[in-house]
Design a protein around this motif. Structure first.
Motif, short mmCIF file in Angstrom:
data_model
loop_
_atom_site.label_atom_id
_atom_site.label_comp_id
_atom_site.label_asym_id
_atom_site.label_seq_id
_atom_site.Cartn_x
_atom_site.Cartn_y
_atom_site.Cartn_z
N GLY A 238 16.94 8.06 -45.18
CA GLY A 238 18.23 8.28 -45.82
C GLY A 238 18.63 7.24 -46.84
N GLU B 24 19.94 10.92 -57.80
CA GLU B 24 19.80 11.12 -56.38
C GLU B 24 19.07 12.36 -55.79
OE1 GLU B 24 23.40 11.84 -53.00
OE2 GLU B 24 23.77 12.32 -54.97
N TYR C 190 21.67 3.40 -55.48
CA TYR C 190 21.47 3.54 -53.89
C TYR C 190 20.48 2.52 -53.48
CZ TYR C 190 23.18 8.15 -55.63
OH TYR C 190 23.84 9.08 -56.09
N GLU D 34 28.21 4.81 -48.64
CA GLU D 34 28.32 5.91 -48.01
C GLU D 34 26.89 6.29 -47.69
OE1 GLU D 34 29.43 10.56 -48.91
OE2 GLU D 34 29.91 9.05 -50.34
N TRP D 35 26.69 6.60 -46.19
CA TRP D 35 25.19 6.84 -45.84
C TRP D 35 25.16 8.69 -45.91
CZ3 TRP D 35 20.59 5.11 -44.74
CH2 TRP D 35 19.62 5.83 -43.86
N THR D 36 23.64 8.76 -46.57
CA THR D 36 23.46 10.06 -46.59
C THR D 36 22.03 10.20 -45.78
OG1 THR D 36 24.40 10.44 -48.73
CG2 THR D 36 22.55 12.21 -48.08
N ARG E 97 16.05 11.86 -52.95
CA ARG E 97 16.11 12.82 -51.65
C ARG E 97 14.89 13.60 -51.60
NH1 ARG E 97 21.26 14.56 -49.42
NH2 ARG E 97 20.05 16.32 -48.43
N GLN F 223 21.72 4.95 -48.95
CA GLN F 223 23.23 4.45 -49.12
C GLN F 223 23.69 4.16 -50.25
OE1 GLN F 223 23.75 1.02 -46.59
NE2 GLN F 223 25.99 1.67 -46.15
#
Length: 703
Positions: free
Chosen positions: A491, A461, A424, A498-500, A465, A493
């Protein structure tokens, strides 16, 4: 095909005699056996501390040091023998203040006597000698050789618990101190096998390892959800990460300061109102370095309080130290590694603080400053942590405190902050200071959970987070104070692009208060009603949402009223498949759902509710389950609901089907709330919205 459960046997079961308690010593759990096998001699049963402490006012790590010498075993006979030995040692050698004269007499009469006491040392510049003071026995001026002080420099700052041999020799010289220090042994480990620690870690699953760490700090992991466990472990990061700045504000009684006073001999807990620049950093009069030069963690207790008087010079020096890891001594600049922890109590609820001020509302005015707050790496939401109760303490095995303390200290030299980058990348507009906070938290959690660096992308992940959320909580509150600061999209990526986005839990629970000055943000949040973590109350006449929703651990504002009732209104037949309607709280969940259905229908109508569940296999528990279900059937009938109960056809799927065309797949069935311990005086006992939820998902399907 499912079999109907015949409840006519309940009356017979009610007449059966009660079984008495087994009285047998509970067997070790699978995890406890594994812990003992992988860490022989380095773990101890955590309930033993209370068994030996008595009225000795000593930190847990002192007692566990002794238990580790004599009771680090899973053999009950060895444990009992070790407990008795530790009790004898405490009875004979621990100094109670009110017995200090008796101890002095023993030293004089025996010529030499061993004591357990807190020892501090000062330099007598006039005579050019080091002198020790023993806190409980009440003697001072005892000569200490330079080599002892050099090997144990914390004696000079705050004092250390030690095993000491004290001798007595009286002379005619009135200036001579009759007390002589024969031997001084700090109560902490001198060495450990780090390679063996890493090798043993690889033998545990992530869940097992987290439970081992939770047991090591004294708690029963069964009483905590995943998120709650991680919040507890965040408190350990200052011990494993250099110059880590942590704040925790929350209600009283949640154990905020316990870890910093009891867990490690490398931490120092001080009252926030008692600290001064000379004590914390440096005394310019004599050049003596303060606490940050000797301790790994300096924690400020009772830090909150708007009206507390603070030293502006201290705040300025602290801001510089927290940002640059350095402070000045005259013209000389010195560096230090101590992590800073600030803990305090809140007096208002989270929505109140968000509506009227911010989540730093309780801090003294001098610290309610954006420049100071921007130095904080993580904000632990103390309001999410349960009040400490007796049943939350562990009787399982955990690391002897001084063992794990040395492990954590040794890892302060390591940096795991870049380990997420193989999967990420952080958002491009996250500032350098925000990145530093995220990186240090991530590195600390990696060291705690995955010191062997064998973590999957999903596991990495999870803690990434968590690290982002804690820093975002800090930054979002700073934005309330300083409108000139630019908003940040927190956030990450994935390498696939894909972005979170990462949000805080209170942001999802109270969006109108969280974005009180940003109506556009509130509208944006409400537009995401069907997205992850959104809690939505759907009016009956509107089109009902179809699809899947996820809810996170500790989330409030969830209820059957908003979650299920929009889909159940108007149905005359409802079918629930939930194999786990066994315990009292599960029966209560069922009653609360039935009560909502009863209140939503016309009193003249009847609703048939079919429950498919499983019976307990143990006869005694089955008896209680059938009694509970029988009572619910009777109560439901009085409200116009015919409750039919049948055995679930098998499997663990949990779902609801209605005759008005809806199927609702329930990840956890009705058991979506965390355990309530406050009885009828807990607001959550009256309204589900006030309870904290477990992590769960729900899917709405139009059939």
């Amino acid at each position: 095909m499912s079999d109907h459960i015949d409840l006519t046997e309940v009356a017979l079961l009610e007449q059966a005699p009660e079984k008495g308690p087994a009285g047998a010593v509970p067997a070790l759990t699978v995890l406890d056996r594994k812990i003992n096998a992988q860490f022989p001699g380095a773990v101890v049963r955590k309930d033993l501390v209370k068994a030996v402490k008595g009225n000795a006012i000593v930190p847990s790590y002192v007692l566990e040091y002794l238990l580790g010498q004599f009771a680090a075993s899973d053999d009950e006979a060895t444990i009992q023998e070790g407990i008795e030995k530790v009790r004898r040692i405490l009875a004979e050698h621990y100094v109670h203040r009110n017995e200090s004269e008796l101890v002095k007499s023993k030293i004089r009469e025996k010529g030499r006597f061993r004591i357990i006491d807190r020892v501090s040392v000062t330099l007598n510049e006039k005579d050019d000698v080091y002198q020790a003071t023993f806190a409980n026995v009440g003697i001072s001026g005892v000569l200490v050789d330079s080599s002892t002080v050099t090997a144990n420099q914390k004696l000079l700052v705050g004092g250390v618990w030690c095993l000491c041999d004290i001798e007595y020799f009286h002379s005619d010289d009135a200036r001579a101190v009759p007390w002589i220090l024969g031997r001084l042994q700090p109560i902490q480990m001198s060495s450990f096998d780090y390679a063996g620690y890493l090798q043993a870690r690889a033998e545990f699953t992530t869940d097992e390892w987290i439970d081992l760490l939770i047991q090591s700090i004294g708690f029963n992991p069964e009483m905590f959800g995943r998120r709650a466990k991680l919040l507890q472990l965040i408190r350990l990061i200052p011990f494993v990460e250099r110059n880590y700045n942590l704040v925790e504000l929350g209600p009283k009684g949640t154990g905020k300061s316990h870890i910093y006073s009891e867990f490690s001999p490398h931490g120092m807990l001080i009252s926030g109102g008692e600290i001064t620049v000379p004590k914390l950093f440096v005394n310019n009069a004599n050049g003596k370095i303060g606490l940050v030069g000797y301790w790994d963690v300096v924690a400020f207790d009772e830090f909150a309080g708007k009206k507390k008087r603070t030293d502006k010079a201290l705040v300025d020096i602290m801001k510089n130290y927290m940002a640059n890891k350095s402070f000045s001594r005259g013209v000389e600049t010195l560096g230090a590694e101590a992590s800073m922890v600030f803990v305090g109590n809140t007096s208002h609820t989270v929505p109140y603080m968000l509506k009227h001020s911010d989540l730093f509302d309780e801090l003294p005015e001098s610290y309610h400053d954006s420049a100071y707050l921007d130095r904080l790496h993580f904000y632990i939401p103390g309001w999410e942590i349960d009040t400490i109760r007796g049943e939350m303490f562990s009787s399982g095995y955990g690391f002897v405190v001084d063992y794990i303390a040395e492990v954590l200290k040794s890892m302060r030299n390591l940096d795991y902050s870049d380990r997420y980058q193989q999967y990420y990348t952080l958002g491009s507009d996250i500032s350098t200071r925000d990145r530093d906070g995220i990186h240090k938290t991530f590195s600390g959690l990696m060291k705690l959970l995955y010191p062997h660096e064998q973590a999957t992308a999903q596991e990495i992940e999870e803690i990434l987070r968590f690290a982002i959320e804690g820093r975002k909580r800090v930054k979002d509150q700073i934005l309330r104070m300083d409108s000139t600061m630019a908003t940040v999209k927190f956030g990450y990526q994935s390498l696939a692009g894909e972005w979170t986005a990462v949000t805080t839990l209170e942001e999802d629970e109270y969006p109108r208060h969280y974005y009180r000055d940003r109506p556009d943000a509130v509208e944006e949040i409400e537009d995401l009603a069907g997205s992850e973590k959104a809690v939505v109350s759907v009016p009956v006449k509107e089109e009902l949402y179809q699809g899947h929703r996820d809810f996170v651990e500790n989330q409030r504002g969830v209820s059957y009223e908003t979650l299920l009732m929009p889909y159940l209104r108007g149905a005359s037949e409802i079918e629930l498949h939930d194999p786990y309607i066994r315990m009292n709280h599960q029966g209560r969940n069922l009653v609360e759902l039935l009560a909502l259905i009863a209140s939503a229908k016309d009193p003249a109508d009847e609703v048939t509710f079919k429950l498919f569940t499983l019976l307990e296999t143990d006869p005694e528990y089955q008896k209680r389950q059938l009694q509970m279900i029988g009572q619910i059937i009777q109560g439901a009938a009085q409200q116009g609901i015919k409750l039919d109960v049948a055995k679930d056809p098998g499997g663990h799927d949990r779902w609801i089907r209605t005759d008005n065309g809806w199927r609702i797949n329930l990840g956890r069935g009705l058991d979506i709330f965390q355990k309530q311990e406050g009885g009828w005086f807990d607001f959550g006992s009256t309204r589900q919205e006030f309870r904290q939820a477990r992590a769960f998902g729900v899917t709405y399907i139009r059939e």
